[in-house]
Design an enzyme around this catalytic site. Structure first.
Site, PDB file in Angstrom:
ATOM      1  N   HIS A 353       0.802  -1.231   0.000  1.00  0.00           N
ATOM      2  CA  HIS A 353       0.000   0.000   0.000  1.00  0.00           C
ATOM      3  C   HIS A 353       0.831   1.276   0.000  1.00  0.00           C
ATOM      4  O   HIS A 353       0.251   2.361   0.060  1.00  0.00           O
ATOM      5  CB  HIS A 353      -0.912   0.029   1.228  1.00  0.00           C
ATOM      6  CG  HIS A 353      -2.130  -0.827   1.110  1.00  0.00           C
ATOM      7  ND1 HIS A 353      -3.273  -0.436   0.452  1.00  0.00           N
ATOM      8  CD2 HIS A 353      -2.387  -2.086   1.551  1.00  0.00           C
ATOM      9  CE1 HIS A 353      -4.171  -1.390   0.507  1.00  0.00           C
ATOM     10  NE2 HIS A 353      -3.659  -2.412   1.171  1.00  0.00           N
ATOM     11  N   LYS A 541      -8.698  13.667   4.843  1.00  0.00           N
ATOM     12  CA  LYS A 541      -7.804  12.510   4.818  1.00  0.00           C
ATOM     13  C   LYS A 541      -6.835  12.637   5.982  1.00  0.00           C
ATOM     14  O   LYS A 541      -6.816  13.656   6.686  1.00  0.00           O
ATOM     15  CB  LYS A 541      -7.036  12.405   3.497  1.00  0.00           C
ATOM     16  CG  LYS A 541      -6.288  13.662   3.085  1.00  0.00           C
ATOM     17  CD  LYS A 541      -5.660  13.513   1.707  1.00  0.00           C
ATOM     18  CE  LYS A 541      -6.670  13.590   0.611  1.00  0.00           C
ATOM     19  NZ  LYS A 541      -6.827  12.351  -0.133  1.00  0.00           N
ATOM     20  N   ARG A 542      -6.074  11.600   6.202  1.00  0.00           N
ATOM     21  CA  ARG A 542      -5.043  11.634   7.242  1.00  0.00           C
ATOM     22  C   ARG A 542      -4.127  12.838   7.027  1.00  0.00           C
ATOM     23  O   ARG A 542      -3.786  13.185   5.890  1.00  0.00           O
ATOM     24  CB  ARG A 542      -4.244  10.331   7.184  1.00  0.00           C
ATOM     25  CG  ARG A 542      -3.118  10.187   8.194  1.00  0.00           C
ATOM     26  CD  ARG A 542      -2.670   8.741   8.234  1.00  0.00           C
ATOM     27  NE  ARG A 542      -2.350   8.206   6.922  1.00  0.00           N
ATOM     28  CZ  ARG A 542      -1.096   8.127   6.436  1.00  0.00           C
ATOM     29  NH1 ARG A 542      -0.074   8.573   7.134  1.00  0.00           N
ATOM     30  NH2 ARG A 542      -0.871   7.599   5.249  1.00  0.00           N
ATOM     31  N   THR A 649      -8.699   6.425  -1.787  1.00  0.00           N
ATOM     32  CA  THR A 649     -10.080   5.994  -2.016  1.00  0.00           C
ATOM     33  C   THR A 649     -11.050   7.136  -1.751  1.00  0.00           C
ATOM     34  O   THR A 649     -12.183   7.102  -2.237  1.00  0.00           O
ATOM     35  CB  THR A 649     -10.451   4.787  -1.128  1.00  0.00           C
ATOM     36  OG1 THR A 649     -10.120   5.073   0.233  1.00  0.00           O
ATOM     37  CG2 THR A 649      -9.716   3.541  -1.582  1.00  0.00           C
ATOM     38  N   LYS A 653     -14.768   8.302  -3.552  1.00  0.00           N
ATOM     39  CA  LYS A 653     -16.014   8.636  -2.857  1.00  0.00           C
ATOM     40  C   LYS A 653     -16.529   9.998  -3.301  1.00  0.00           C
ATOM     41  O   LYS A 653     -17.735  10.189  -3.517  1.00  0.00           O
ATOM     42  CB  LYS A 653     -15.779   8.600  -1.348  1.00  0.00           C
ATOM     43  CG  LYS A 653     -15.457   7.219  -0.820  1.00  0.00           C
ATOM     44  CD  LYS A 653     -14.802   7.260   0.554  1.00  0.00           C
ATOM     45  CE  LYS A 653     -14.161   5.913   0.862  1.00  0.00           C
ATOM     46  NZ  LYS A 653     -13.185   5.977   1.958  1.00  0.00           N
TER      47      LYS A 653
END
Length: 813
Positions: A353, A541-542, A649, A653
């Site tokens: 990843h 996001k992070r 991802t 979305k």
């Protein structure tokens, strides 16, 4: 008695038998628990039926090992997948109960942090919905990562006690518990047969107890299993109960239970690193022991284990699956090394990843040897045999062999072990896989080209469109029918409506309603009023420097400067929305959070610009919060440094909900561009090739970027007292940009600003913007996790669907 009357009677009876209360005396939490219990009773029958069918059919089954499963709230998604959401809503309404209020009682399960965990959850959903025998294996964390609170603009971490009221969806399976061993001494002793017997003494035992969560397929009878492991003291261990020294017994209990206490314990100190390794081995060992025990119960011998079982490791956290399976096959089943190795490699597959060096795990030899002595012995042997294999291919090339070794310079390299011990290695987007093959894992690809493949990520459209955006879902169905719900690729037929003015206005009306819903949430929680005519520009996001929230922040500061200088500047009002957590020890990422909140404090209170510009940071980002944010977004910020984001991802979305991507040529952005075309996405910045070239040549000079007066001004404002915070607050962030700029923020600033100007111009042309939104929705079907999981099933796992009865098994479909 009608169906509704039966439900009302069952609900009232369950309230009494489960809680010992009358319905009138029960709280919203009580009613949520009762509804969940009623649903679980119904699910359990199908759960048993599914497992029996798998056992009877003998098809190959997959076990997906992941350190994270970011499930979100399950009540709404379970009702949706069971096909009874509207029926239950009406039945509850007849009892004076609002289903949406019950949904709010459920906490987000604290089992994950970000994209890794959400991907795992989407995969399980898709597998069950496609009748595929795929189960999850993870850890039942008592506390999630942390609950994020913003105090004076700073991230503060509080315990995420998501299990304080228990979980109605889990079932404890105490009879399925297994023992996991740490520490101790290992000796190999010869036996009469000439084989070596392994003796593990003075070890530290931990009881691993499974808690099973049902994974319900959409409108079919399939119910797969997510098995989460909890660490408990061994009931017969003398350390667990010592009357003479109760403090020692308490310390022992705490030490054991700490293994499953919290997701991602702080690894900036030795104890935290050891605890992370304990977690990884704990759930790997427990999961494999459970799989083997179940398999042997039906088949006896493990000689054909790899033909019936596939084990997939989601990133490097579960890589100890490889030596642990070797241990079981050799030490417990008496297999030879060669036989055990063949079965192991044929069983295990691995998803990479990341290409970030800090995320490619490696463990100090000293820690691994002490904590897991037998596992380390097996890894040593794997390494020795692997290096011999390398010598056969590359005799005399010591540097190459050292670079590829599993054990090197005092560390065990987990990604190297994953490649050597698996049959498949996949990336998660086309560019990511190419970077793995050409750069990060180039030597391994040259050795094992047949192992490497790409499986571009996906998201479950059932949660992220059908559930999260019912208004848009109904509109889509009215336009093209309902087949897209079962076959998301059918969304592509929306493309023919991209130029339809009336349909475009209907899509815009749905977007407006979703923006108003989010605006109400922000007004209620933060007291900030938003203009829903403005562009909702969203980055959730992070928080990490490579994701470049700081680039977004610098550009916001630049817009503010230009509006202050010219209040009549011709720009569309803009609302910038942020959400995400920074790792507790990540100093610069936490400074970025503070910077964004400082900008919000400055801009939202400035009467000159506050009607044109707003900045809001939504605290404690979660799946359920995402379900409100994604449908409301106009612009999807996907601005990571090219080559750094494996896939992403969130970009999918946003796209699925009609947002336009503003992004770099990175991760799945590239494939989104391929799907929607250049006219329906806004791309900026360096390419991956250019970034990698700068790294290789060292030719980038960030200070040269200060020739841009707009950029120089915003950088100066970080630490000259302009912002409402002490002047030194952002000096470290400022210095990191002008001295290093590891992620090319300054290099991409001008291109990013130009892209934002283009967004402004496109949004002003409402017909064109609506058409862009429709084309993004239409092409999002490719990014359904149904497509992704089908590719895994065919290309990696070699499994077949196992339909369980009638595929449309509930009242509604």
């Amino acid at each position: 008695m009608s169906q509704h009357e039966e439900f009302r009677a069952a609900f009232s009876e369950k309230t009494q038998t489960l809680l010992g209360k009358s319905l009138s005396d029960s709280s919203l939490q009580d009613k949520y628990t009762v509804l969940g219990a009623l649903l679980r009773d119904q699910i359990s029958q199908l759960w048993v039926k599914t497992n029996d069918e798998y056992l009877h059919r003998g098809e190959r089954q997959v076990y997906y090992f992941s350190i994270e499963f970011l499930l979100g709230r399950l009540l709404g998604s379970n009702l949706l997948n069971m096909g009874v959401a509207e029926t239950r809503r009406q039945e509850l309404s007849s009892l004076g109960i609002d289903l949406s209020q019950l949904e709010q009682q459920e906490p987000d399960a604290g089992l994950g942090n970000g994209g890794l965990g959400r991907l795992a959850a989407c995969f399980l959903d898709s597998a069950a919905s496609l009748h595929l025998p795929v189960h999850g294996c993870g850890i039942r964390y008592k506390y999630g990562l942390f609950e994020q609170k913003l105090v004076d603009g700073y991230q503060t971490e509080l315990p995420d006690n998501w299990l304080k009221n228990g979980s109605v969806w889990e079932m404890r399976k105490g009879d399925k518990a297994v023992e996991v061993r740490f520490y101790g001494q290992v000796q190999l002793k010869p036996t009469d047969s000439g084989r070596l017997k392994v003796e593990h003494t003075n070890y530290w035992p931990v009881l691993a107890v499974p808690y099973d969560v049902p994974v319900i397929g959409f409108n079919n009878q399939t119910v797969n299993t997510l098995r989460l492991w909890n660490a408990e003291v061994m009931p017969d261990d003398p350390n667990s109960f010592d009357r003479t020294n109760p403090l020692k017994a308490l310390e022992y209990r705490y030490t054991v239970e700490s293994i499953t206490e919290i997701l991602y314990p702080d690894d900036t100190h030795y104890e935290g690193r050891v605890l992370r390794l304990k977690q990884q081995y704990f759930f790997v060992s427990a999961g494999l022991q459970s799989i083997v025990r179940r398999y042997k119960k039906k088949n006896g011998s493990l000689a054909d284990f790899d033909e019936k079982i596939a084990v997939h490791i989601n990133d490097t956290h579960p890589v100890l699956v490889i030596p642990e399976l070797m241990r079981i096959l050799m030490d417990q089943e008496g297999m030879s090394w060669d036989q055990a190795w063949q079965i192991t490699v044929n069983t295990v597959s691995y998803t990479n990843h990341t290409i970030l060096p800090e995320a490619l795990e490696k463990w100090p030899v000293d820690i691994l040897r002490e904590l897991l002595p037998r596992i380390f012995m097996i890894i040593e042997e794997i390494n020795e045999r692997f290096c011999r294999e390398l010598w056969g291919h590359y005799p005399g090339e010591w540097n190459r062999i050292a670079a590829m070794a599993i054990i090197n310079e005092g560390y065990v390299h987990m990604a190297h072990l994953a490649v050597a011990g698996s049959n498949s290695v996949n990336g998660v987007a086309k560019i990511h896989t190419e970077i793995l093959k050409k750069d990060v894992m180039k030597r391994f690809y040259q050795l094992y080209p047949y192992k490497f493949n790409n499986k571009t990520n996906g998201i479950t459209h059932r949660r992220w469109l059908l559930k999260a955006n019912p208004g848009l879902s109904k509109l889509i169905t009215s336009a093209i029918g309902s087949s897209w719900i079962h076959h998301p690729a059918y969304l592509a037929s929306l493309s023919r409506l991209a130029g339809d003015v009336a349909f475009g206005e209907s899509v815009a009306a749905v977007k407006r309603a979703n923006k108003e819903r989010l605006a109400r949430h922000i007004q209620d929680k933060y007291g900030i009023t938003l203009d829903c005519n403005a562009i909702f520009d969203v980055q959730v996001k992070r928080i990490h420097l490579y994701k470049r929230q700081q680039l977004n922040a610098l550009h916001i500061l630049d817009i503010y400067n230009r509006l202050r200088e010219n209040p009549d500047l011709d720009i569309t009002p803009r609302v910038f929305l942020f959400a995400g957590k920074a790792a507790p020890g990540y100093y610069l990422a936490k400074r970025v959070i503070k910077l964004i909140n400082c900008l919000g404090e400055l801009i939202n209170n400035d009467p000159i610009v506050r009607d044109r510009l707003k900045v809001v940071y939504l605290e404690n980002y979660s799946v359920s919060l995402g379900e409100i944010i994604f449908p409301a977004a106009d612009v999807s910020e996907q601005i990571s440094t090219a080559s750094k984001e494996a896939s992403g991802t969130g970009n999918m979305k946003f796209m699925m909900n009609g947002a336009v991507t503003l992004g770099t040529m990175d991760g799945a952005n590239i494939e989104i561009r391929e799907e929607v075309g250049d006219d329906n996405i806004v791309i900026f910045g360096l390419t991956a090739e250019e970034v990698i070239n700068y790294y290789q040549t060292g030719s980038y000079r960030p200070r040269e970027m200060l020739a841009d007066p707009r950029l120089r001004l915003v950088l100066d404002q970080l630490c000259n007292g302009f912002l409402p915070t002490p002047a030194a607050e952002f000096c470290a962030l400022h210095d990191s940009l002008i001295d290093y700029d590891e992620y090319f923020v300054l290099k991409d600033f001008a291109s990013y600003a130009d892209a934002q100007t283009k967004i402004d111009r496109l949004f002003a042309d409402r017909k064109r913007w609506n058409g862009m939104a429709i084309r993004n929705i239409a092409q999002s079907g490719f990014f359904s996790s149904d497509r992704t999981i089908s590719e895994y099933a065919i290309g990696i796992w070699k499994i077949n669907p196992v339909p369980i009865g009638n595929p449309y098994w509930m009242e509604e479909s």
